[in-house]
Design an enzyme around this catalytic site. Structure first.
Site, PDB file in Angstrom:
ATOM      1  N   ASP A  16       1.020  -1.133  -0.009  1.00 14.14           N
ATOM      2  CA  ASP A  16       0.010   0.007   0.028  1.00 14.14           C
ATOM      3  C   ASP A  16       0.977   1.137  -0.105  1.00 14.14           C
ATOM      4  O   ASP A  16       2.138   1.050   0.070  1.00 14.14           O
ATOM      5  CB  ASP A  16      -1.087   0.010   1.195  1.00 14.14           C
ATOM      6  CG  ASP A  16      -2.168   0.833   0.791  1.00 14.14           C
ATOM      7  OD1 ASP A  16      -2.057   1.600  -0.184  1.00 14.14           O
ATOM      8  OD2 ASP A  16      -3.231   0.556   1.542  1.00 14.14           O
TER       9      ASP A  16
HETATM   10  C1  NOJ Z   1      -3.904   3.889  -0.210  1.00 14.13           C
HETATM   11  C2  NOJ Z   1      -5.168   3.143   0.098  1.00 14.13           C
HETATM   12  O1  NOJ Z   1      -5.107   2.463   1.196  1.00 14.13           O
HETATM   13  C3  NOJ Z   1      -5.130   2.080  -1.174  1.00 14.13           C
HETATM   14  O2  NOJ Z   1      -6.479   1.485  -1.022  1.00 14.13           O
HETATM   15  C4  NOJ Z   1      -4.961   2.810  -2.380  1.00 14.13           C
HETATM   16  O3  NOJ Z   1      -5.183   1.874  -3.271  1.00 14.13           O
HETATM   17  C5  NOJ Z   1      -3.824   3.371  -2.481  1.00 14.13           C
HETATM   18  N1  NOJ Z   1      -3.435   4.359  -1.366  1.00 14.13           N
HETATM   19  C6  NOJ Z   1      -3.336   4.102  -3.940  1.00 14.13           C
HETATM   20  O4  NOJ Z   1      -4.051   5.225  -3.863  1.00 14.13           O
END
Ligand code: NOJ
Length: 754
Positions: free
Chosen positions: A293
């Site tokens: 993430d």
């Molecule tokens: C953080 C989020 O938790 C995740 O779900 C997302 O895909 C990413 N950022 C990218 O934007």
């Protein structure tokens, strides 16, 4: 400059292929595996690590703005072949620009995989995923994801960071809007439908994109519902509630997984070898790749699990995190770690092979620009897509209450007071994960009600809900003033019926948007009560991204429609339900508490040793100031039709499976649909089982007065469970079987399996 233009049997139009570069491989390998292996042999260690590096684009961010990696540096790395993927680059022109660098200016010309958060639509926006789950309509959900894929693929994107398959029981958590609710059985079916919708039958088609099951694992259980917070759950919950939707996604051949921000038993998910190596890539045999993430590698330092970026990179790669999103850990540290002998290059090879394989499967080596058609880009937002999201929106609406059949309203002759700033809000229905949607592009309730009836509609704002659009990363700057109260009350006084649209703005749920209070925000409750004093004929339409606690409304307001954030066609869908052009059939997939103090609350709880006490004492599991039951239970949702259930029949077959049948009748004079729900309870087991577990459902259409016999088969697959060693167990014995139109089932029986 590229030294080798090799694509191993698949030749980019401008590439020369050299047979000598083609290495012999083992006979068991698929053609793609062979190409991947051959390509790998041509790559330097730096280029391999480059494939494991993902950079955010230059325009939008969906996380804390990066402190490293300015645009010039990113372009330089792109040219050096040190970038395998980019996120938040969208639109054919932008994608083409970066892809061209990767393909034409790097030594090997390996194309980028382009990721984006296409959560519930790209430009044509579907209902938020929690709303979609309330349809219990797997075909419609699949269709909605395929529309999102089609539009994204036309905008240069070939990978979505969806579906989020995290189970959650805590309405305070802002991201419940992004999931399928509290139940792992339903969540697993929906996970499959979404993966199939995004990926289609042929991943290399230019209308499908790779999906990503996230966030592995247990991100949906943050303590106190606060986003990114500590997760501390037991083994039984992990295996029986958290894992199943991820396993279902893996079984549906989802191409990627995203790990999570949280710790699990003290180990950050990103550095968690048990999750990523033992379970995902080991037990489940997942062959795709794991993306971290946003910044989650680096965050292991904040967790207190790694001392610096070097240790971060070592831990993450050893734990099975294949691609680094915005931590700059792999690109800065991994080559040296391998050269110093700290990390075995085989781990890097494994990660790179997984990434290359998905790129091959997407067809990017055949044509890296297959998602870059200006012509197709013009088709984004086509009418059929609006029809599909309208259909999904209608199916997502849940009729929570309808006293004296107040709904549907007549289509003419009424004077309707429409109250609430959300009624005239064209932005909120798009939600916070809005991808490429135009701001203010949804059909508002005001527009919908006007279009779908000949009634007189008088609008009054009542409460101001939002003063500015904070965008995805900003805090919602929301003000609630009462200056509109007097006008709203005067408008209500003159009306035959009052339609009030209250709830949350689109930016009050989503990532980073947890709430400690889950009532109607601001002065909306006050407005509701003030209007009720004047006119009790109220239809309350809720717009929200999570279950809300609305005990007063549940008691006093005659009809309540749960309309979530329904996307581009929101107002049309709501109006069609309000005026009876569409008969609602949605059912809640998360329990609605009476008050925030009951949270976490879910239907599939355990009995406890002290479930209830007829005696007049306090020694049983209860609150002294609140009931135990939720306001609206999991599976609840009304229709303009009425259904009766009879003749529940369960037969134990010789092979220990159960055949279940029940007669369901539409006792009304209106055609309608019902979600027939089957639950079990395993009465005595080696690991205590929940009081009820959903194990079957069918969305059935009934004509007025029609009776149908609905049948289910329960096998060991539905009757068993995971023990605390993660082993599947089926333990014969006594089971209760329940059937009904909600988790407050109406029929039950008991059987013994010998
Ligand atoms: C953080 C989020 O938790 C995740 O779900 C997302 O895909 C990413 N950022 C990218 O934007």
């Amino acid at each position: 400059m590229r030294l080798l233009h090799v694509c191993l049997g698949l030749v980019l139009p401008f590439f020369a292929i050299s047979q000598s570069d083609y290495k012999p491989t083992t006979p068991l390998q698929s053609p793609i595996d062979k190409k991947v292996d051959s390509l790998l042999t041509l790559m330097t260690l730096e280029e391999k690590v480059g494939q494991m590096n993902q950079y955010n684009g230059f325009w939008e961010v969906t996380g804390p703005a990066p402190t490293e990696g300015n645009a010039a540096k990113k372009y330089e790395h792109l040219r050096q072949g040190l970038v395998g993927s980019m996120l938040n680059v969208r639109g054919v022109k932008n994608v083409y620009e970066v892809q061209k660098i990767a393909v034409e200016e790097t030594r090997l010309g390996i194309p980028l995989i382009i990721g984006f958060d296409v959560i519930h639509g790209y430009k044509t926006i579907s209902p938020i995923p929690l709303a979609e789950s309330a349809s219990w309509d797997l075909e419609a959900i699949k269709k909605s994801s395929s529309v999102a894929a089609d539009e994204s693929a036309a905008a240069g994107i070939n990978w979505t960071f969806a579906p989020m398959v995290d189970i959650s029981r805590d309405a305070r958590w802002g991201r419940v809007m992004e999931g399928a609710g509290e139940d792992a059985f339903l969540g697993s079916k929906i996970a499959q439908a979404r993966v199939q919708g995004f990926q289609g039958d042929k991943l290399s088609a230019n209308t499908t994109i790779a999906a990503c099951a996230k966030h592995f694992a247990a991100y949906g259980f943050p303590e106190a519902g606060r986003d990114y917070n500590t997760v501390d759950i037991g083994t039984s919950t992990l295996y029986n509630q958290v894992f199943p939707p991820f396993k279902a996604a893996a079984d549906s051949d989802v191409k990627t997984f995203m790990n999570a921000f949280n710790i699990l038993n003290g180990i950050p998910a990103t550095g968690n070898a048990f999750l990523q190596r033992d379970i995902l890539k080991g037990k489940w045999g997942f062959e795709g790749f794991v993306i971290s993430d946003w910044g989650s590698l680096k965050e292991m330092i904040s967790h207190g699990f790694a001392k610096d970026l070097k240790q971060v990179a070592e831990i993450a790669v050893k734990a099975g995190s294949d691609m680094d999103m915005e931590s700059y850990a792999y690109v800065n540290e991994l080559v040296k770690l391998v050269k110093d002998g700290v990390v075995n290059e085989a781990l890097v090879d494994d990660a790179v092979k997984r990434i290359l394989k998905v790129k091959f499967e997407l067809g990017l080596f055949d044509d890296p620009y297959r998602y870059c058609s200006y012509e197709r880009e013009q088709t984004i937002g086509k009418p059929e897509h609006h029809e599909a999201v309208l259909d999904m929106a209608k199916k997502s609406i849940v009729l929570l209450k309808n006293e004296n059949k107040q709904l549907p309203l007549k289509k003419e002759g009424l004077k309707i007071a429409l109250i609430g700033s959300l009624a005239n809000d064209k932005d909120s229905p798009i939600g916070s994960w809005r991808a490429a949607a135009e701001p203010n592009s949804a059909v508002s309730v005001l527009e919908g009600l006007k279009k779908h009836s000949a009634n007189t509609i008088i609008y009054s704002e009542g409460v101001k809900v939002l003063t500015s659009n904070p965008g995805f990363t900003g805090k919602a700057n929301i003000s609630y003033d009462k200056s509109g109260f007097a006008d709203a009350i005067a408008t209500a006084k003159k009306a035959d019926v009052v339609v009030m649209v209250l709830g949350e703005h689109g930016f009050q749920s989503g990532e980073g948007r947890s709430r400690a209070n889950i009532n109607l925000p601001g002065v909306q409750q006050e407005l509701l009560e003030a209007v009720y004093e004047i006119n009790k004929n109220i239809v309350l339409i809720l717009n929200n991204g999570r279950p809300l606690a609305i005990p007063w409304a549940a008691q006093h307001i005659p009809s309540i429609v749960e309309a979530w954030h329904l996307g581009s066609q929101s107002g049309n869908a709501i109006a069609q339900v309000v005026f009876g052009d569409y008969n609602p059939s949605g059912k809640l997939t998360m329990s609605f508490p009476r008050s925030v103090g009951q949270v976490p609350i879910m239907y599939n709880r355990y009995n406890t040793g002290r479930p209830a006490n007829a005696e007049d004492n306090v020694f049983w599991s209860h609150y002294s100031d609140e009931e135990n039951s939720p306001q609206f239970v999991f599976g609840h949702g009304l229709s303009y039709s009425e259904f009766s259930y009879e003749d529940l029949n369960v037969t134990v077959n010789a092979d220990s499976t159960l055949s279940v049948s029940v007669k369901v009748t539409n006792t009304s004079s209106i055609d309608g649909k019902e979600v027939v729900q089957l639950y079990i309870h395993d009465k005595v087991a080696s690991v205590v089982r929940p009081i009820k577990e959903l194990k079957g459902f069918e969305l059935v259409a009934f004509e007025a007065g029609e009776t149908k016999t609905i049948r289910f088969t329960l096998t060991e697959q539905e009757l068993g469970f995971f023990n605390n060693l993660g082993q599947w167990r089926f333990e014969p014995g006594d089971f209760k079987i329940f059937i009904g139109g909600s988790s407050n089932t109406v029929l039950e029986t008991e059987v013994t399996i010998k």
